[in-house]
Write an enzyme that holds these catalytic residues in place. Structure first.
Site, PDB file in Angstrom:
ATOM      1  N   LYS A 116       0.821  -1.215   0.000  1.00 20.37           N
ATOM      2  CA  LYS A 116       0.000   0.000   0.000  1.00 20.37           C
ATOM      3  C   LYS A 116       0.851   1.259   0.000  1.00 20.37           C
ATOM      4  O   LYS A 116       0.474   2.246  -0.623  1.00 20.37           O
ATOM      5  CB  LYS A 116      -0.951   0.007   1.190  1.00 20.37           C
ATOM      6  CG  LYS A 116      -2.002  -1.084   1.068  1.00 20.37           C
ATOM      7  CD  LYS A 116      -3.252  -0.767   1.846  1.00 20.37           C
ATOM      8  CE  LYS A 116      -4.354  -1.727   1.413  1.00 20.37           C
ATOM      9  NZ  LYS A 116      -5.665  -1.332   1.862  1.00 20.37           N
ATOM     10  N   LYS A 199      -5.399  -9.323  -6.685  1.00 23.07           N
ATOM     11  CA  LYS A 199      -6.641  -9.751  -6.043  1.00 23.07           C
ATOM     12  C   LYS A 199      -7.769  -8.781  -6.360  1.00 23.07           C
ATOM     13  O   LYS A 199      -7.525  -7.613  -6.664  1.00 23.07           O
ATOM     14  CB  LYS A 199      -6.433  -9.903  -4.536  1.00 23.07           C
ATOM     15  CG  LYS A 199      -6.282  -8.609  -3.796  1.00 23.07           C
ATOM     16  CD  LYS A 199      -6.229  -8.803  -2.276  1.00 23.07           C
ATOM     17  CE  LYS A 199      -6.075  -7.415  -1.665  1.00 23.07           C
ATOM     18  NZ  LYS A 199      -5.882  -7.317  -0.277  1.00 23.07           N
ATOM     19  N   LYS A 202     -11.387  -3.327  -3.658  1.00 25.80           N
ATOM     20  CA  LYS A 202     -12.136  -2.073  -3.812  1.00 25.80           C
ATOM     21  C   LYS A 202     -11.286  -1.015  -4.476  1.00 25.80           C
ATOM     22  O   LYS A 202     -11.796  -0.103  -5.107  1.00 25.80           O
ATOM     23  CB  LYS A 202     -12.550  -1.539  -2.432  1.00 25.80           C
ATOM     24  CG  LYS A 202     -13.386  -2.509  -1.615  1.00 25.80           C
ATOM     25  CD  LYS A 202     -13.480  -2.068  -0.143  1.00 25.80           C
ATOM     26  CE  LYS A 202     -13.672  -3.281   0.752  1.00 25.80           C
ATOM     27  NZ  LYS A 202     -13.689  -3.034   2.170  1.00 25.80           N
TER      28      LYS A 202
HETATM   29  P1  TYM Z   1     -11.145  -5.641   4.129  1.00 21.52           P
HETATM   30  O1  TYM Z   1     -12.208  -4.645   4.424  1.00 21.52           O
HETATM   31  O2  TYM Z   1     -10.099  -5.285   3.155  1.00 21.52           O
HETATM   32  O3  TYM Z   1     -11.769  -6.999   3.666  1.00 21.52           O
HETATM   33  C1  TYM Z   1     -12.747  -7.671   4.432  1.00 21.52           C
HETATM   34  C2  TYM Z   1     -12.530  -9.169   4.365  1.00 21.52           C
HETATM   35  O4  TYM Z   1     -12.583  -9.611   3.007  1.00 21.52           O
HETATM   36  C3  TYM Z   1     -11.431 -10.374   2.704  1.00 21.52           C
HETATM   37  N1  TYM Z   1     -11.096 -10.170   1.282  1.00 21.52           N
HETATM   38  C4  TYM Z   1     -10.949 -11.126   0.386  1.00 21.52           C
HETATM   39  N2  TYM Z   1     -11.053 -12.472   0.474  1.00 21.52           N
HETATM   40  C5  TYM Z   1     -10.855 -13.190  -0.652  1.00 21.52           C
HETATM   41  N3  TYM Z   1     -10.541 -12.633  -1.850  1.00 21.52           N
HETATM   42  C6  TYM Z   1     -10.423 -11.287  -1.995  1.00 21.52           C
HETATM   43  N4  TYM Z   1     -10.133 -10.751  -3.180  1.00 21.52           N
HETATM   44  C7  TYM Z   1     -10.631 -10.475  -0.843  1.00 21.52           C
HETATM   45  N5  TYM Z   1     -10.584  -9.139  -0.619  1.00 21.52           N
HETATM   46  C8  TYM Z   1     -10.872  -8.962   0.677  1.00 21.52           C
HETATM   47  C9  TYM Z   1     -10.353  -9.854   3.634  1.00 21.52           C
HETATM   48  O5  TYM Z   1      -9.337 -10.795   3.823  1.00 21.52           O
HETATM   49  C10 TYM Z   1     -11.148  -9.597   4.891  1.00 21.52           C
HETATM   50  O6  TYM Z   1     -11.303 -10.788   5.643  1.00 21.52           O
HETATM   51  N6  TYM Z   1      -7.874  -5.506   7.887  1.00 21.52           N
HETATM   52  C11 TYM Z   1      -9.178  -6.056   7.507  1.00 21.52           C
HETATM   53  C12 TYM Z   1     -10.299  -5.565   8.391  1.00 21.52           C
HETATM   54  C13 TYM Z   1     -10.045  -5.797   9.838  1.00 21.52           C
HETATM   55  C14 TYM Z   1     -10.037  -7.066  10.514  1.00 21.52           C
HETATM   56  C15 TYM Z   1      -9.727  -6.774  11.880  1.00 21.52           C
HETATM   57  C16 TYM Z   1     -10.258  -8.369  10.115  1.00 21.52           C
HETATM   58  C17 TYM Z   1      -9.757  -4.843  10.760  1.00 21.52           C
HETATM   59  N7  TYM Z   1      -9.575  -5.435  11.982  1.00 21.52           N
HETATM   60  C18 TYM Z   1      -9.624  -7.787  12.831  1.00 21.52           C
HETATM   61  C19 TYM Z   1     -10.160  -9.385  11.085  1.00 21.52           C
HETATM   62  C20 TYM Z   1      -9.853  -9.081  12.411  1.00 21.52           C
HETATM   63  C21 TYM Z   1      -9.430  -5.636   6.068  1.00 21.52           C
HETATM   64  O7  TYM Z   1      -8.729  -4.852   5.513  1.00 21.52           O
HETATM   65  O8  TYM Z   1     -10.509  -6.129   5.515  1.00 21.52           O
END
Ligand code: TYM
Length: 336
Positions: A116, A199, A202
């Site tokens: 990032k 991947k 968003k």
């Molecule tokens: P975020 O908002 O980017 O994504 C939410 C969840 O979706 C999963 N994900 C995917 N899985 C498969 N293929 C993809 N292309 C894909 N894109 C996103 C992510 O792995 C995630 O599970 N840091 C986290 C949010 C967070 C969190 C936490 C998660 C904050 N605190 C504590 C677990 C525990 C995130 O950026 O999610």
């Protein structure tokens, strides 16, 4: 009993990657874990959102929208604790304490930060660097046993385990349970529809690469029709797709949507081309996403009701979080 905790950032709409990689598991776990007397907590990671610039009006609107989306997808606020981080100040407070335990060398290894921040590391926010420590606080605060996430978050959860272990050692306590990452077997990493080496996300600049929950049925169908594939026929075995990443990704999405094994799906499509496969895939995606989208739109008629779901969830979350924070403060010798 299991305690399941996970979060999602309110940076844009839910897409097929989040849905298949995370939210679909959340709903399934809510139903299983509750039957076993466990607890499920899901939150909007609003504090993580501004680690990269987001306009305040967007953050505000998308926090409500993402909450409505999760409810529409099947997260039941009467059974799961559904909240946003901001209303549970213990997330921020514990992050500071864990910042004193986490090592710079550990954070320097985080691949998401490197990706990032890119070439402009000096210009990245300190929040982006510290992002994984807030994530550790998110799960350690509730003594999460299981954290369902996509594969891209695995490294962050390993860091959470390292932080928990060091805290427990340094302060001679067993306060923090070690959280287990649960990576979806069916959809660990859904790739872009335009380029299977990145991947689905968003932040991908190509609209065609990501199927969003807010897309119309026609748009979903069009995105699959135009998805990058190849001219070959579908093979009889999954192993034969090793060098065909786009084809492999479309098969993964199909199987995850249909709750079937990829090999089983090939039983229906071996020897056929993408001209036959893609329309069936589009139909599956529309069947899964359209009802969630329509329910989300309906729920957004009453934004105050959504806000009150977050308030009620936060009250329950605070009741669980406060004793953990107090115990961490006590362990460290902080007069709370
Ligand atoms: P975020 O908002 O980017 O994504 C939410 C969840 O979706 C999963 N994900 C995917 N899985 C498969 N293929 C993809 N292309 C894909 N894109 C996103 C992510 O792995 C995630 O599970 N840091 C986290 C949010 C967070 C969190 C936490 C998660 C904050 N605190 C504590 C677990 C525990 C995130 O950026 O999610």
């Amino acid at each position: 009993a299991k305690r399941v905790v996970s979060g999602i950032k309110p940076t844009g709409n839910l897409h097929l990657g989040n849905y298949l990689g995370a939210v679909k598991q959340w709903v399934a776990m809510q139903n299983q874990v509750q039957a076993d007397g466990g607890e499920t907590l899901f939150f909007i990671a609003d504090l993580h959102a501004p680690t990269e610039w987001i306009a305040p009006a967007d953050l505000r609107a998308q926090t409500i929208e993402m909450t409505a989306t999760l409810v529409a997808a099947g997260i039941d606020p009467n059974r799961s604790i559904l909240f946003n981080q901001t209303r549970v100040p213990q997330h921020s407070e514990l992050t500071w304490l864990l910042n004193t335990v986490a090592r710079v060398g550990w954070l320097n290894r985080m691949t998401q930060f490197k990706d990032k921040a890119g070439k402009n590391r000096e210009g990245a926010s300190v929040g982006l660097y510290d992002y994984p420590v807030l994530m550790a606080a998110d799960v350690l605060l509730y003594n999460a046993t299981h954290v369902p996430v996509g594969e891209d978050q695995k490294q962050h959860l390993e860091l959470a385990r390292d932080i928990a272990t060091k805290f427990n050692n340094d302060y001679a306590t067993d306060l923090f349970a070690l959280p287990e990452p649960l990576i979806s077997a069916a959809a660990p990493r859904i790739m872009s529809l335009r380029d299977a080496s990145t991947k689905m996300s968003k932040s991908n600049p190509s609209e065609q690469s990501v199927v969003k929950l807010v897309d119309s049925d026609d748009t979903i169908a069009e995105k699959f029709r135009k998805a990058k594939s190849d001219a070959d026929l579908l093979p009889a075995t999954v192993a034969e797709l090793a060098d065909r990443p786009e084809a492999r990704n479309l098969l993964t999405i199909f199987a995850a949507l249909a709750d079937r094994a990829p090999q089983d799906v090939l039983g229906d499509y071996a020897g056929k081309g993408f001209g036959a496969f893609k329309p069936a895939l589009a139909d599956l995606a529309v069947a899964a996403l359209a009802p969630i989208r329509d329910e989300m739109v309906r729920l957004l008629d009453d934004k105050a009701a959504i806000d009150s779901i977050l308030n009620q969830g936060a009250e329950k979350a605070r009741a669980l979080a406060a004793p953990t924070l107090k115990a961490a403060q006590d362990a460290m010798g902080l007069l709370a």
